[in-house]
Design an enzyme around this catalytic site. Structure first.
Site, mmCIF file in Angstrom:
data_model
loop_
_atom_site.group_PDB
_atom_site.id
_atom_site.type_symbol
_atom_site.label_atom_id
_atom_site.label_comp_id
_atom_site.label_asym_id
_atom_site.label_seq_id
_atom_site.Cartn_x
_atom_site.Cartn_y
_atom_site.Cartn_z
ATOM 1 N N THR A 193 0.809 -1.224 0.000
ATOM 2 C CA THR A 193 0.000 0.000 0.000
ATOM 3 C C THR A 193 0.840 1.271 0.000
ATOM 4 O OG1 THR A 193 -0.099 0.053 2.427
ATOM 5 C CG2 THR A 193 -1.866 -1.133 1.281
ATOM 6 N N LYS A 194 2.168 1.146 0.005
ATOM 7 C CA LYS A 194 3.016 2.319 0.172
ATOM 8 C C LYS A 194 3.244 3.050 -1.146
ATOM 9 C CE LYS A 194 3.649 1.975 4.634
ATOM 10 N NZ LYS A 194 2.796 0.845 5.000
ATOM 11 N N ASN A 195 3.931 4.202 -1.063
ATOM 12 C CA ASN A 195 4.112 5.054 -2.245
ATOM 13 C C ASN A 195 5.109 4.466 -3.244
ATOM 14 O OD1 ASN A 195 2.479 6.579 -0.637
ATOM 15 N ND2 ASN A 195 3.626 8.475 -0.877
#
Length: 393
Positions: A193-195
């Site tokens: 879910t991270k950038n």
């Protein structure tokens, strides 16, 4: 306020935090599989080098690992603290932050957050410093930078070490300096879910090459050489186990994703900023609390977009809001229930939610909306309409 008609339900479910994966990542993963080198190897080395370049540090000061949790654990061990030493941190974070402190044999000390930024309140940190305090572990919540000037001054005044939890903060800057440049160590996440996404994965930045060498040794069983160096085409090299380590290394299969994700990090950041701005404008007239913007001389990573849903103001509880969004086929998140809400920490450490009133209130009201560069304009409009329909029902 005028009631709003519910939008027609979409056919597919809008997954919260779904990553934007391009053909470049897919081709790189296939090439990795076809190369026969799946474990730690040349792609991990390239990813480390690219990340060091992005953060403006020598590549000898970065170490790729298999999660941010591993990065935090190894960094705390590499500080060389004594068992029972205290580490001050936030109640508004994922459990990994505190678990890493416990796994390192240290004692976590929680202090409350600033109600606007949701980051560690420096005044509360100062008040909590005691005889056994040895370190501060700030977490840049949702990508909003902590007040690193104030926290750095506290650390300097009391001779404390610092580990930055940058799980949300790859692109974050504080007064023109990148997150991760203030502490003895900084820990980044590449969770799905991270950038920047590698599926599972993390990175450590250290103040010097020697400290990062220790992190790398601890990350692979305490061995003096990693697998790539042992089995490369320069000939077999014997390894030495120099201390009791862990199995925390990143694989080339993960780095194959990260190489191309990182190459698009600024493009993705601009899209996230655009979506964030649309949310901020769309919800300005609602009886909800919107997230604070970063100061003009700092940079928000726009990792999460969080609304606070106060039942007294909206007529709907946070949990009913979550259910209503899910019923409208929109994935949402909670970042986070404050740590003292969880039974393990209450029972093992005696923490009480009411001792951290800002963290308690935020944890009971917060909801995270989809914020991904993979969202279309239609997706964003649907999320906005869903929120407004629930609040203005």
């Amino acid at each position: 306020m005028n009631k709003q008609t519910s939008p027609a339900l979409r056919d597919d479910f809008l997954v919260f935090g779904a990553p934007a994966i391009s053909r470049a990542e897919i081709d790189e993963v296939v090439a990795c599989l076809e190369s026969g080198w799946i474990g730690t190897g040349p792609r991990v080395a390239r990813f480390e080098s690219d990340f060091a370049r992005y953060k403006g540090v020598p590549e000898q000061r970065v170490a790729a690992v298999n999660s941010c949790t591993a990065a935090l654990h190894l960094s705390l061990l590499a500080l060389g603290l004594e068992p029972g030493d205290e580490v001050i941190t936030t109640p508004l974070t994922f459990c990994a932050t505190v678990n890493a402190i416990l796994h390192a044999g240290l004692e976590p000390v929680l202090v409350d957050v600033d109600p606007a930024t949701m980051n560690l309140d420096p005044r509360a940190v100062e008040a909590a410093v005691g005889e056994r305090t040895r370190a501060i572990l700030p977490m840049h919540f949702a990508g909003h930078p902590c007040d690193m000037a104030a926290l750095g001054a506290i650390a300097s005044r009391h001779g404390l070490r610092m580990v930055e939890d940058c799980a949300h903060a790859i692109e974050t800057e504080f007064r023109g300096l990148p997150a991760g440049s203030f502490g003895d160590f900084a820990c980044f996440s590449f969770y799905v879910t991270k950038n920047v996404v590698t599926g599972e994965g993390g990175m450590v930045i250290g103040k010097d090459a020697d400290s990062v060498d220790r992190v790398k040794t601890l990350a692979l069983h305490g061995m003096s050489r990693d697998a790539w160096k042992r089995f490369g085409d320069e000939g077999f090299k014997h390894y030495q186990v120099v201390e009791c380590g862990f199995k925390y290394n990143m694989m080339d299969l993960q780095a194959a994703l990260g190489i191309h994700q990182l190459a698009r990090v600024e493009e993705s950041w601009r899209r996230r900023r655009e979506i964030w701005a649309r949310y901020q404008e769309a919800f300005a007239d609602l009886p909800v609390t919107r997230p604070a913007e970063a100061a003009p001389d700092s940079r928000h990573a726009y990792h999460l977009y969080t609304l606070l849903i106060d039942e007294k103001e909206t007529g709907v509880s946070r949990d009913r809001f979550l259910d209503a969004m899910t019923a409208r086929r929109v994935g949402v998140g909670v970042h986070y229930l404050s740590l003292p809400e969880h039974p393990y920490y209450r029972e093992a450490l005696g923490w009480r939610p009411e001792d951290f009133p800002h963290g308690q209130r935020i944890g009971r009201q917060t909801v995270s909306l989809p914020l991904s560069p993979g969202l279309s304009d239609g997706d964003v409009a649907y999320v906005i309409d869903a929120v407004r329909a629930i609040v203005l029902r």
